[in-house]
Design a protein around this motif. Structure first.
Motif, PDB file in Angstrom:
ATOM      1  N   TYR A  95       0.846  -1.199   0.000  1.00  0.00           N
ATOM      2  CA  TYR A  95       0.000   0.000   0.000  1.00  0.00           C
ATOM      3  C   TYR A  95       0.878   1.245   0.000  1.00  0.00           C
ATOM      4  O   TYR A  95       1.648   1.477   0.945  1.00  0.00           O
ATOM      5  CB  TYR A  95      -0.931   0.001   1.210  1.00  0.00           C
ATOM      6  N   CYS A  96       0.767   2.002  -1.076  1.00  0.00           N
ATOM      7  CA  CYS A  96       1.502   3.264  -1.219  1.00  0.00           C
ATOM      8  C   CYS A  96       0.487   4.351  -1.580  1.00  0.00           C
ATOM      9  O   CYS A  96       0.457   4.849  -2.702  1.00  0.00           O
ATOM     10  CB  CYS A  96       2.578   3.141  -2.294  1.00  0.00           C
TER      11      CYS A  96
ATOM     12  N   LEU B  32      -1.204  -4.300  -5.414  1.00  0.00           N
ATOM     13  CA  LEU B  32      -0.420  -3.075  -5.242  1.00  0.00           C
ATOM     14  C   LEU B  32      -1.382  -1.908  -5.356  1.00  0.00           C
ATOM     15  O   LEU B  32      -2.052  -1.739  -6.376  1.00  0.00           O
ATOM     16  CB  LEU B  32       0.673  -2.975  -6.304  1.00  0.00           C
ATOM     17  N   HIS B  33      -1.415  -1.085  -4.319  1.00  0.00           N
ATOM     18  CA  HIS B  33      -2.363   0.030  -4.243  1.00  0.00           C
ATOM     19  C   HIS B  33      -1.574   1.334  -4.194  1.00  0.00           C
ATOM     20  O   HIS B  33      -0.923   1.635  -3.184  1.00  0.00           O
ATOM     21  CB  HIS B  33      -3.251  -0.119  -3.009  1.00  0.00           C
TER      22      HIS B  33
ATOM     23  N   LEU C 195      -3.556  -4.118  -9.624  1.00  0.00           N
ATOM     24  CA  LEU C 195      -2.589  -3.023  -9.693  1.00  0.00           C
ATOM     25  C   LEU C 195      -3.396  -1.751  -9.886  1.00  0.00           C
ATOM     26  O   LEU C 195      -3.966  -1.527 -10.955  1.00  0.00           O
ATOM     27  CB  LEU C 195      -1.613  -3.223 -10.867  1.00  0.00           C
ATOM     28  N   LEU C 196      -3.448  -0.924  -8.859  1.00  0.00           N
ATOM     29  CA  LEU C 196      -4.312   0.257  -8.879  1.00  0.00           C
ATOM     30  C   LEU C 196      -3.458   1.529  -8.877  1.00  0.00           C
ATOM     31  O   LEU C 196      -2.868   1.896  -7.861  1.00  0.00           O
ATOM     32  CB  LEU C 196      -5.253   0.244  -7.675  1.00  0.00           C
TER      33      LEU C 196
ATOM     34  N   VAL D  46      -1.819 -10.404 -13.690  1.00  0.00           N
ATOM     35  CA  VAL D  46      -2.770  -9.782 -12.767  1.00  0.00           C
ATOM     36  C   VAL D  46      -4.093 -10.532 -12.874  1.00  0.00           C
ATOM     37  O   VAL D  46      -4.695 -10.608 -13.945  1.00  0.00           O
ATOM     38  CB  VAL D  46      -2.969  -8.286 -13.087  1.00  0.00           C
ATOM     39  N   SER D  47      -4.549 -11.099 -11.759  1.00  0.00           N
ATOM     40  CA  SER D  47      -5.746 -11.941 -11.784  1.00  0.00           C
ATOM     41  C   SER D  47      -7.032 -11.133 -11.838  1.00  0.00           C
ATOM     42  O   SER D  47      -8.100 -11.693 -12.109  1.00  0.00           O
ATOM     43  CB  SER D  47      -5.764 -12.854 -10.555  1.00  0.00           C
ATOM     44  N   ASP D  48      -6.951  -9.830 -11.589  1.00  0.00           N
ATOM     45  CA  ASP D  48      -8.173  -9.015 -11.621  1.00  0.00           C
ATOM     46  C   ASP D  48      -7.938  -7.749 -12.440  1.00  0.00           C
ATOM     47  O   ASP D  48      -7.898  -7.798 -13.651  1.00  0.00           O
ATOM     48  CB  ASP D  48      -8.629  -8.696 -10.198  1.00  0.00           C
ATOM     49  N   ASN D  49      -7.725  -6.619 -11.782  1.00  0.00           N
ATOM     50  CA  ASN D  49      -7.821  -5.321 -12.438  1.00  0.00           C
ATOM     51  C   ASN D  49      -6.479  -4.594 -12.474  1.00  0.00           C
ATOM     52  O   ASN D  49      -5.774  -4.526 -11.464  1.00  0.00           O
ATOM     53  CB  ASN D  49      -8.858  -4.464 -11.691  1.00  0.00           C
ATOM     54  N   VAL D  50      -6.156  -4.043 -13.642  1.00  0.00           N
ATOM     55  CA  VAL D  50      -5.080  -3.055 -13.776  1.00  0.00           C
ATOM     56  C   VAL D  50      -5.756  -1.747 -14.144  1.00  0.00           C
ATOM     57  O   VAL D  50      -6.372  -1.640 -15.203  1.00  0.00           O
ATOM     58  CB  VAL D  50      -4.061  -3.452 -14.851  1.00  0.00           C
ATOM     59  N   SER D  51      -5.659  -0.756 -13.272  1.00  0.00           N
ATOM     60  CA  SER D  51      -6.403   0.484 -13.495  1.00  0.00           C
ATOM     61  C   SER D  51      -5.488   1.697 -13.451  1.00  0.00           C
ATOM     62  O   SER D  51      -4.692   1.861 -12.517  1.00  0.00           O
ATOM     63  CB  SER D  51      -7.510   0.642 -12.438  1.00  0.00           C
TER      64      SER D  51
END
Length: 518
Positions: A195-196, A217-218, A244-245, A263-268
């Motif tokens: 978390y960053c 990774l936030h 990866l947000l 990435v198993s879900d979202n790259v935003s």
């Protein structure tokens, strides 16, 4: 071994509080006097030696029955080098608003949770650490010190091949290593994620190559800048993560590397600012070979550098015409779906209908010619029931390809394009046939030709004669029975025969091409 008599008053307070897990707070309560940036001026009444902290964590004062020993210290100036490299630390460490004279070495240690919150530390070396708990560095300022044993570059925070069972939290922290590695965490396993957020700032490159981040990774609202010689500010090559947000105003003044990330879900990148390196023509985002379910590429404005998506694969692409810079590498980029409205009309993520021309302009941002981006777009149009649009895309592909061919091949390509639209517009052949038939019928209807064998020829019919000239296969008996004494009409007849062969050849070539591709 330290003796109790050798301890200063603040160290004795910490020694006595440790077995019961009580906090020792050396802050005065005055904001001016408690500023961590001024910690170098704190006197002996607020100074604790790093050796005392290490001794307690390594069992110098045993826990009281019924209590959990935890080292809790706030508002202290910590002198000396806190060295716990390779140690087995069975107690949690919690330090708040502390000023460290030297760096912290946790390399190869096995520890419980560690929190260094709101503090100033000249470097944390935690490579190969095994931590049962979380690493909390919120609001701290980490500065690069000397090169670590694991690499020659200076780094402010090293987590190379570390394993943290909880989260690594750097919210509102500032990590300073301009032109160097601000965070070096290749091979990091952070089960709770990294978390960053909340104003996190990194001056230097963040390296998370090969990291495993089940919690993701936030980096919402983070700022990463001052890249090193490569121009990279964030490297996640071959990392494995749930999400990866890079949202909420995330700003990167350098290249973001996602090469081979899984990435198993979202790259935003919704609302992100991707400025790219300040010098040169390096990319703002490199995501070659990336794999993701959702790819939400809606930055606040088009990136100032190029975007490289070669050989990337995503299930859902969210984008708009304002997403892309002037150069987008798309060769091999595969997407299962693009944002589509309920009506079935292809739209961008802002809800605006995007025409085929818009999406073709997107493909043409890719340097050179490659057939795959066109075929991928056509495949998607077919999947949403827009077959006509798919044919328009494939026609655009042939026109783009034509520019790469030799002169003769380009001439033949233009002919195919005008007559049958490379097989994707077969109705054009009918238009040409109708126009030439009308021309011949009107022209030949003004005169009567000379029979080849007087008295034996069938009556002259201008329409049938014209069709006999245009259709090269078979015969209707008119072409071989009559000839023209008028030179201009005879040349017209020759031209119609030539057009007939050309038109027939183009139709066969175009239909064959279409059948082969579809």
């Amino acid at each position: 071994m330290l003796s109790y008599d050798e301890l200063t008053p603040p160290e004795r307070a910490l020694w006595d509080a440790f077995p019961e897990g009580r906090r020792v707070d050396l802050r005065t309560g005055s904001p001016g006097e408690d500023r961590v940036a001024e910690g170098a001026q704190w006197g002996t009444g607020r100074t604790v030696r790093a050796a005392v902290i290490a001794a307690l964590l390594l069992g110098a004062n045993t826990a009281q029955p019924g209590a959990v020993a935890v080292l809790r210290l706030a508002g202290a100036r910590i002198s000396g080098h806190l060295n716990l490299a390779g140690a087995q630390v069975a107690h949690a460490l919690w330090l708040e608003d502390c000023w460290f004279e030297e760096g912290v070495d946790l390399s190869g240690a096995s520890t419980q949770s560690i929190a260094i919150v709101g503090s100033r530390v000249p470097g944390v070396e935690a490579g190969m650490i095994r931590m049962e708990g979380r690493l909390d560095l919120r609001r701290s300022r980490l500065e690069s010190g000397s090169p670590s044993p694991f690499h020659r570059r200076t780094t402010a925070l090293s987590l190379i091949n570390a394993h943290v069972s909880g989260a690594v939290t750097l919210n509102a922290a500032e990590v300073v290593a301009p032109g160097e590695w601000a965070v070096s965490a290749g091979g990091l396993v952070a089960e709770g994620g990294v978390y960053c957020k909340d104003g996190f700032v990194a001056h230097g490159e963040i390296r998370l190559m090969g990291a495993q981040l089940p919690g993701g990774l936030h980096m919402e609202g983070a700022l990463v800048e001052h890249p090193g010689p490569r121009g990279v500010v964030l490297a996640l090559d071959n990392a494995v993560a749930s999400v990866l947000l890079f949202t909420g105003g995330f700003t990167a003044n350098g290249t973001v590397h996602l090469r081979g990330a899984q990435v198993s879900d979202n790259v935003s990148f919704q609302g992100a600012v991707l400025n790219g390196p300040p010098e040169g023509r390096r990319p703002a985002l490199t995501a070659t070979l990336m794999r993701a379910v959702d790819f939400d590429f809606l930055p606040a404005r088009p990136p100032s550098g190029s975007v490289d998506l070669r050989a990337a694969q995503v299930s859902y692409l969210h984008e708009s015409e304002r997403s892309w810079p002037e150069v987008v590498e798309l060769d091999g980029f595969v997407y299962g779906s693009v944002k589509v409205a309920e009506s079935g009309e292809p739209r961008d993520a802002a809800g605006q209908v995007r025409s085929v021309a818009d999406r073709l302009a997107w493909i043409r941002r890719s340097p050179g010619y490659s057939p795959q981006p066109y075929e991928q777009l056509a495949s998607w149009y077919r999947s949403v029931g827009h077959d006509d649009d798919a044919r328009r895309v494939l026609l655009a592909k042939q026109r783009h390809r034509r520019r790469t061919l030799s002169v003769l091949a380009r001439v033949w390509g233009h002919l195919l394009d005008m007559t049958v639209g490379y097989g994707y517009r077969p109705w054009l052949a009918g238009v040409w046939l109708l126009a030439l038939t009308l021309l011949g019928t009107l022209s030949f209807g003004t005169h009567v030709p000379t029979p080849v064998k007087p008295g034996e020829a069938a009556p002259f019919q201008p329409l049938v004669y014209t069709l006999d000239l245009l259709i090269p296969i078979g015969g209707l008996g008119q072409r071989t029975s009559w000839y023209w004494s008028d030179g201009s009409l005879q040349w017209l007849a020759y031209l119609l025969i030539a057009f007939g062969w050309v038109l027939t050849t183009a139709v066969i070539a175009g239909v064959t091409r279409t059948l082969q591709k579809n």
